[in-house]
Design a protein around this motif. Structure first.
Motif, short mmCIF file in Angstrom:
data_model
loop_
_atom_site.label_atom_id
_atom_site.label_comp_id
_atom_site.label_asym_id
_atom_site.label_seq_id
_atom_site.Cartn_x
_atom_site.Cartn_y
_atom_site.Cartn_z
N LEU A 71 0.83 -1.20 0.00
CA LEU A 71 0.00 0.00 0.00
C LEU A 71 0.87 1.25 0.00
O LEU A 71 1.92 1.29 0.65
CB LEU A 71 -0.89 0.03 1.24
N PHE A 73 0.08 5.56 0.32
CA PHE A 73 -0.97 6.57 0.52
C PHE A 73 -0.43 7.97 0.24
O PHE A 73 0.77 8.21 0.36
CB PHE A 73 -1.49 6.51 1.96
N ASP A 84 -10.32 1.79 3.50
CA ASP A 84 -10.91 1.57 2.19
C ASP A 84 -9.89 0.98 1.22
O ASP A 84 -10.18 0.00 0.51
CB ASP A 84 -11.45 2.89 1.64
N GLN A 85 -8.69 1.54 1.18
CA GLN A 85 -7.70 1.05 0.23
C GLN A 85 -7.22 -0.35 0.60
O GLN A 85 -7.04 -1.20 -0.28
CB GLN A 85 -6.50 1.99 0.14
N ARG A 88 -9.92 -2.74 -0.38
CA ARG A 88 -9.98 -2.86 -1.84
C ARG A 88 -8.86 -3.74 -2.38
O ARG A 88 -9.07 -4.55 -3.28
CB ARG A 88 -9.92 -1.46 -2.47
N GLU A 89 -7.67 -3.60 -1.80
CA GLU A 89 -6.54 -4.43 -2.24
C GLU A 89 -6.76 -5.90 -1.88
O GLU A 89 -6.37 -6.80 -2.63
CB GLU A 89 -5.24 -3.93 -1.60
N GLU A 94 -14.34 -2.49 -5.43
CA GLU A 94 -14.56 -1.17 -4.86
C GLU A 94 -15.56 -1.27 -3.70
O GLU A 94 -16.48 -2.09 -3.72
CB GLU A 94 -15.10 -0.21 -5.92
#
Length: 254
Positions: A71, A73, A84-85, A88-89, A94
């Motif tokens: 990740l 950011f 959220d990220q 999602r990963e 989404e």
């Protein structure tokens, strides 16, 4: 092997102490589902070393091999952005904008329980205290089991170490630093073919004037010098090539 900066060809991975220790740290974090930090000045080879260590995990027994999530950011992300990220990963889908941070966190707890995972947070110096606490909460949750590696540049450890709850949980930490100037000539001869037969004093001068012990600067210089060597039909960098490279890299014409 990860690609070198500016896609430099024929370059070798230097087996420096930092490079080798990074591989050990990543293995230790995975084995113990622990938290670690790799940090240091820009261009010193942190990202390359971490990427190589992650690739080496492929050699592990499938039952011991973690699923890796990396990740990155923007500056000062929010807690919801982190959740959220990460979600999602992990899921590849989404998340509805209507879901709040608490809903996302609950979902993450379930996903981080099994299988074994390694979550790598790059540019960790951008994190806020709240975001660091969210990641610590997820890592410490009794239902989760995953390794967590923070990777960051200048100021990374200063940001992370301000959080006592995180600092006390760091299982492995490796501060990167520029290459020792005394070792640079020998290392560069192993780094790229154009340096194999180069004069040691010339390589030391390049490090003093341009490389400064940072692999990123050396990659840029080597890319330029190798192109000049090819233009001249020579295989070893010489003083003329060095000065021509300096001219292309902002040193001006002499």
């Amino acid at each position: 092997m990860p690609r070198h900066f500016v896609d430099l060809t024929e370059a070798a991975a230097l087996p420096t102490g930092h490079f080798q220790m990074t591989a050990r740290i990543v293995r230790d974090l995975v084995a113990h589902a622990a938290t670690g930090v790799v940090h240091g000045p820009a261009g010193t080879g942190k990202t390359f070393a971490v990427e190589a260590a992650l690739e080496a995990l492929d050699a592990l027994d499938p039952l011991a091999r973690p699923r890796v999530t990396v990740l990155t950011f923007p500056a000062r992300p929010t807690m919801r952005m982190i959740a959220d990220q990460l979600l999602r990963e992990l899921t590849g889908t989404e998340n509805p904008s209507s879901r709040n941070r608490f809903d996302l966190t609950t979902k993450l707890v379930g996903l981080l329980a099994t299988p074994m995972r390694l979550v790598v947070v790059d540019e960790a110096q951008r994190l806020t205290g709240d975001c660091i606490e969210l990641l610590r909460h997820l890592h410490d949750h009794p239902k989760t089991r995953f390794a967590l590696l923070y990777v960051g540049g200048d100021g990374c450890w200063e940001v992370l170490s301000k959080e006592p709850m995180l600092r006390s949980r760091v299982f492995r930490r490796l501060p990167f630093s520029p290459l020792d100037p005394v070792k640079v000539p020998a290392l560069m001869r192993r780094y790229h073919p154009i340096y194999t037969e180069a004069d040691a004093a010339l390589l030391a001068e390049v490090d003093s004037s341009y490389g400064h012990g940072t692999m990123r600067d050396w990659a840029v210089f080597t890319h330029t010098a190798a192109s000049l060597c090819a233009d001249q039909g020579i295989t070893t960098v010489d003083e003329t090539t060095v000065h021509n490279a300096y001219a292309l890299l902002g040193g001006g014409l002499q």
